[in-house]
Write a protein that holds these residues in place. Structure first.
Motif, PDB file in Angstrom:
ATOM      1  N   VAL A 123      42.860  46.493  40.358  1.00  0.00           N
ATOM      2  CA  VAL A 123      43.331  45.917  41.843  1.00  0.00           C
ATOM      3  C   VAL A 123      44.031  44.336  41.529  1.00  0.00           C
ATOM      4  N   THR A 124      42.443  43.279  41.141  1.00  0.00           N
ATOM      5  CA  THR A 124      43.242  42.306  41.177  1.00  0.00           C
ATOM      6  C   THR A 124      44.552  41.960  40.430  1.00  0.00           C
ATOM      7  N   GLU A 125      44.896  43.021  39.275  1.00  0.00           N
ATOM      8  CA  GLU A 125      46.150  42.994  38.644  1.00  0.00           C
ATOM      9  C   GLU A 125      47.148  43.283  39.607  1.00  0.00           C
ATOM     10  N   SER A 129      50.068  40.780  40.156  1.00  0.00           N
ATOM     11  CA  SER A 129      51.725  41.499  40.215  1.00  0.00           C
ATOM     12  C   SER A 129      52.477  41.028  41.575  1.00  0.00           C
ATOM     13  N   ARG A 130      51.778  41.823  42.869  1.00  0.00           N
ATOM     14  CA  ARG A 130      52.596  42.149  43.940  1.00  0.00           C
ATOM     15  C   ARG A 130      53.042  40.660  44.495  1.00  0.00           C
ATOM     16  N   LEU A 131      51.934  39.593  44.207  1.00  0.00           N
ATOM     17  CA  LEU A 131      51.893  38.606  44.831  1.00  0.00           C
ATOM     18  C   LEU A 131      53.038  37.544  44.376  1.00  0.00           C
TER      19      LEU A 131
END
Length: 194
Positions: A123-125, A129-131
């Motif tokens: 989830v963090t990854e 990645s989206r940011l």
């Protein structure tokens, strides 16, 4: 095969299994030999039916017969026949082996699952990645139209400088300059060191 022949009458009756177990409890090896002969077939048959693996069945049957030798004093005639006692030992030992094998298999499966567990938080990854993608989009919007088109065609579509120049109908030198200037502006906007 040697057969015992009795001369002069009827063969004596062998002692019953219960009596033999009592003698085994007192350490009588000959009595154990008779017990062994009487129970080894049924023990092996029962254990083999539970385990299905002949090698393991033989091993467990041997363990049961050793347990009969060592624990004959625990036999209580008031609780059942000698054969029932021996077969109960065999069944329990076979079931224990099955349970042990299953527990071992479960532990190995759990260990394999733990080995396959990702070493990062998915989830963090995904959020990071989206940011990062959003930040790149924001920085791309700060470029001139020619810079944005040149960088996008070169880096996102994999085109060479010459192909970008032909596609945009711009001289090759202009494309190289715009791309260099655009990449510098992107680097500064993204905060990436030179």
């Amino acid at each position: 095969m040697n057969e015992v022949v009795h001369i002069g009458g009827i063969a004596p009756m062998p002692p019953d299994l219960q009596e033999l177990l009592g003698r085994v409890a007192r350490g009588d090896r000959d009595a154990f030999s008779h017990v062994y002969d009487a129970v080894c077939g049924p023990v092996l048959g029962l254990v083999r039916a539970v385990l299905r693996d002949p090698a393991q069945a033989e091993e467990v049957a041997q363990e049961v017969l050793i347990e009969v030798w060592r624990g004959a004093a625990r036999f209580q005639p008031s609780r059942g026949s000698a054969m029932t006692w021996v077969l109960t030992l065999a069944h329990r030992r076979a079931v224990d082996r099955v349970r042990s094998a299953q527990a071992s298999s479960d532990r190995e499966r759990k260990a394999a699952l733990l080995d396959r567990t990702p070493a990062f938080d998915e989830v963090t990854e995904e959020v990071e990645s989206r940011l990062e993608r959003e930040q790149v989009r924001r920085c791309l919007r700060t470029l001139t139209e020619l810079q944005r088109q040149s960088v996008t065609l070169a880096y996102y579509r994999g085109l060479a400088y010459r192909e970008v120049a032909e596609l945009l109908a711009v001289p090759l030198g202009t494309v190289k300059t715009r791309m260099r200037d655009g990449l510098i502006r992107l680097r500064d906007c993204l905060g990436v060191g030179a």
